[in-house]
Design a protein around this motif. Structure first.
Motif, mmCIF file in Angstrom:
data_model
loop_
_atom_site.group_PDB
_atom_site.id
_atom_site.type_symbol
_atom_site.label_atom_id
_atom_site.label_comp_id
_atom_site.label_asym_id
_atom_site.label_seq_id
_atom_site.Cartn_x
_atom_site.Cartn_y
_atom_site.Cartn_z
ATOM 1 N N VAL A 30 0.856 -1.183 0.000
ATOM 2 C CA VAL A 30 0.000 0.000 0.000
ATOM 3 C C VAL A 30 0.896 1.237 0.000
ATOM 4 C CG1 VAL A 30 -1.785 1.306 1.201
ATOM 5 C CG2 VAL A 30 -1.830 -1.190 1.253
ATOM 6 N N GLY A 31 0.904 1.959 -1.083
ATOM 7 C CA GLY A 31 1.746 3.141 -1.164
ATOM 8 C C GLY A 31 1.528 3.854 -2.480
ATOM 9 N N PHE A 32 2.540 4.608 -2.911
ATOM 10 C CA PHE A 32 2.419 5.274 -4.197
ATOM 11 C C PHE A 32 3.792 5.562 -4.789
ATOM 12 C CE2 PHE A 32 1.479 8.787 -1.082
ATOM 13 C CZ PHE A 32 2.667 9.486 -1.212
ATOM 14 N N ARG A 33 3.776 5.893 -6.059
ATOM 15 C CA ARG A 33 4.975 6.238 -6.813
ATOM 16 C C ARG A 33 4.869 7.679 -7.273
ATOM 17 N NH1 ARG A 33 6.131 5.683 -12.306
ATOM 18 N NH2 ARG A 33 4.130 4.588 -12.594
ATOM 19 N N ARG A 34 5.942 8.428 -7.097
ATOM 20 C CA ARG A 34 5.996 9.808 -7.571
ATOM 21 C C ARG A 34 6.190 9.797 -9.081
ATOM 22 N NH1 ARG A 34 9.810 13.459 -9.095
ATOM 23 N NH2 ARG A 34 9.579 15.645 -8.433
ATOM 24 N N ILE A 35 5.353 10.534 -9.790
ATOM 25 C CA ILE A 35 5.481 10.638 -11.236
ATOM 26 C C ILE A 35 5.496 12.113 -11.622
ATOM 27 C CG2 ILE A 35 4.377 8.406 -11.687
ATOM 28 C CD1 ILE A 35 1.786 9.872 -12.314
ATOM 29 N N SER A 36 6.043 12.416 -12.761
ATOM 30 C CA SER A 36 6.070 13.812 -13.211
ATOM 31 C C SER A 36 5.982 13.854 -14.728
ATOM 32 C CB SER A 36 7.338 14.523 -12.728
ATOM 33 O OG SER A 36 8.494 13.901 -13.256
ATOM 34 N N ASP A 37 5.405 14.927 -15.213
ATOM 35 C CA ASP A 37 5.322 15.180 -16.653
ATOM 36 C C ASP A 37 5.303 16.681 -16.863
ATOM 37 O OD1 ASP A 37 2.734 16.025 -15.999
ATOM 38 O OD2 ASP A 37 1.816 14.150 -16.646
ATOM 39 N N ASP A 38 4.910 17.109 -18.036
ATOM 40 C CA ASP A 38 4.917 18.539 -18.337
ATOM 41 C C ASP A 38 3.960 19.321 -17.452
ATOM 42 O OD1 ASP A 38 6.766 18.059 -20.289
ATOM 43 O OD2 ASP A 38 5.321 18.062 -21.943
#
Length: 311
Positions: free
Chosen positions: A47-55
Motif C-alpha cells: 500500500v503506497g504510491f509512486r511519484r510521477i512527473s510530466d509537463d
C-alpha cells in the motif's frame, strides 16, 4: 481502486504544486510514509504510491489503495495545508471509472459541484469538510464520487447538488458570541462524541448546539457555518464496535481555549440529559481506532477510552 493525485495550494494568489512538499511532510509523521526507492513510498507493504512527473508537474500514482486509504491521504493533506487554501485533484485509474477529475478542496470560494454540472462532468468538486468527516462517510459516497455506481449522469441530465438547506430553531448557536478571528490561521478544530442517545446527528445540532439552520448531505451529514465569526460545525453518526455515537466537529475562532470550549459543550449537553460526552484525542484511521476522554460538566476529563470504528 487506485488513483493519480496532484496536490496543490494557493500561495500569493497563485496555484502551486505542493506534491513534493506534502510527501516530505508525510515522511516526518508518526506512522507516515516510508521511502523504498528513488520515487516509491509505502504506508505498509503493498500500500503506497509512486511519484510521477510530466509537463503538467508532479503527481502520485497509488498502489493497493481503497476508499479508506484515499480518505487517510486526503485528511493528511488538509492537515498539511492547515489554514492555507488548496486541494487535491484525483483521477481514478480503475478500468470502469469514467473520465474526468474529482477535486477535493478546502477553498470555500470553489463551488461544490458533485455532478460536474458546470463543465459537462469533466470536474466534480467537493468541499473537504463535507466529505471528510469520517472514513465511513467517505466510504459511503466514494463510488458515487468516482462514477463506479452509475450515479454520475450524462451531461444532459446533470443537476447540481449542494446539499439540502433546513431551518431549525431560532438560535443563536452556543458559540455565536465569539468574535471573529483577526487571522484565519487561528481557527482550530475540536471534536466530540456523544453516546447513549436516541437523538439523531441533526437533532444534536438543533437541541445541543442550538443551530438555527443546517445543510444536509447524503441524508446523515449535517453542517453549519456562522457567517459572522466563521465558526463551523459538522455532525454525523459514527458507528463503532462499542455502539453508535454522534460525532461533532467544531472549527472555532480562538476566543475560548479548548478547555473552555469543552466545558461549554459539556455543560449544555449534560443539561439536555446527555451524560455520555467524550472529547476526541485522536483518530487512528489506519488501525481503525478513536481515542476519546469522558468529559465532565466542568470540562475536566476522565480516563482514556479506545473505540474501534465500524466501517
Amino acid at each position: 481502486m487506485d488513483y493519480i493525485v496532484t496536490f496543490s495550494a494557493i500561495e500569493q494568489g497563485q496555484e502551486v504544486n505542493v506534491t513534493d512538499r506534502f510527501i516530505s511532510w508525510s515522511m516526518d509523521r508518526p506512522n507516515g510514509l516510508k521511502r523504498v526507492g528513488a520515487d516509491s513510498y509505502y504506508y505498509r507493504p503493498g500500500v503506497g504510491f509512486r511519484r510521477i512527473s510530466d509537463d503538467d508537474g508532479v503527481s502520485v500514482q497509488t498502489a493497493g489503495f481503497d476508499s479508506g486509504q484515499l480518505y487517510r491521504v486526503l485528511t493528511d493533506f488538509f492537515d498539511f495545508l492547515a489554514a492555507s487554501k488548496g486541494g487535491a485533484a484525483i483521477a481514478g485509474t480503475s478500468p470502469d471509472a469514467p473520465g474526468g477529475v474529482v477535486l477535493v478542496t478546502n477553498d470555500q470560494a470553489v463551488p461544490s459541484d458533485p455532478l460536474g454540472a458546470e463543465n459537462r462532468g469533466l470536474v466534480r468538486s467537493y468541499q473537504a469538510m463535507a466529505i471528510l468527516g469520517g472514513a465511513h462517510l467517505f466510504g459511503a459516497i466514494h463510488d458515487g464520487m468516482f462514477g463506479l455506481d452509475g450515479t454520475v449522469p450524462a451531461s444532459s441530465e446533470v443537476v447540481e447538488d449542494e446539499g439540502e438547506q433546513r431551518q431549525l430553531g431560532r438560535g443563536p448557536w452556543i458559540f455565536a458570541d465569539l468574535p471573529p478571528p483577526s487571522d484565519m490561521t487561528e481557527i482550530d478544530e475540536i471534536a466530540f462524541f456523544i453516546g447513549d442517545t436516541a437523538l439523531s446527528a441533526g437533532k444534536v445540532m438543533e437541541k445541543i448546539l442550538k443551530i438555527p439552520e443546517i445543510t444536509v448531505y447524503a441524508d446523515d451529514y449535517f453542517t453549519y457555518a456562522d457567517p459572522r465569526n466563521f465558526g463551523r460545525a459538522a455532525a454525523q453518526p459514527f458507528p463503532t464496535a462499542q455502539g453508535s455515537f454522534v460525532e461533532i466537529r467544531l472549527e472555532l475562532p480562538p476566543s475560548l481555549s479548548r478547555e473552555q470550549v469543552s466545558a461549554r459543550f459539556a455543560a449544555v449537553g449534560q443539561a439536555a440529559g446527555l451524560p455520555d460526552i467524550y472529547l476526541v484525542q485522536s483518530y487512528e484511521d489506519a488501525e481503525g481506532l478513536v481515542q476519546v476522554l469522558p468529559l465532565h460538566e466542568d470540562g475536566s476529563v476522565g480516563a482514556m477510552r479506545v473505540l474501534r470504528m465500524a466501517f
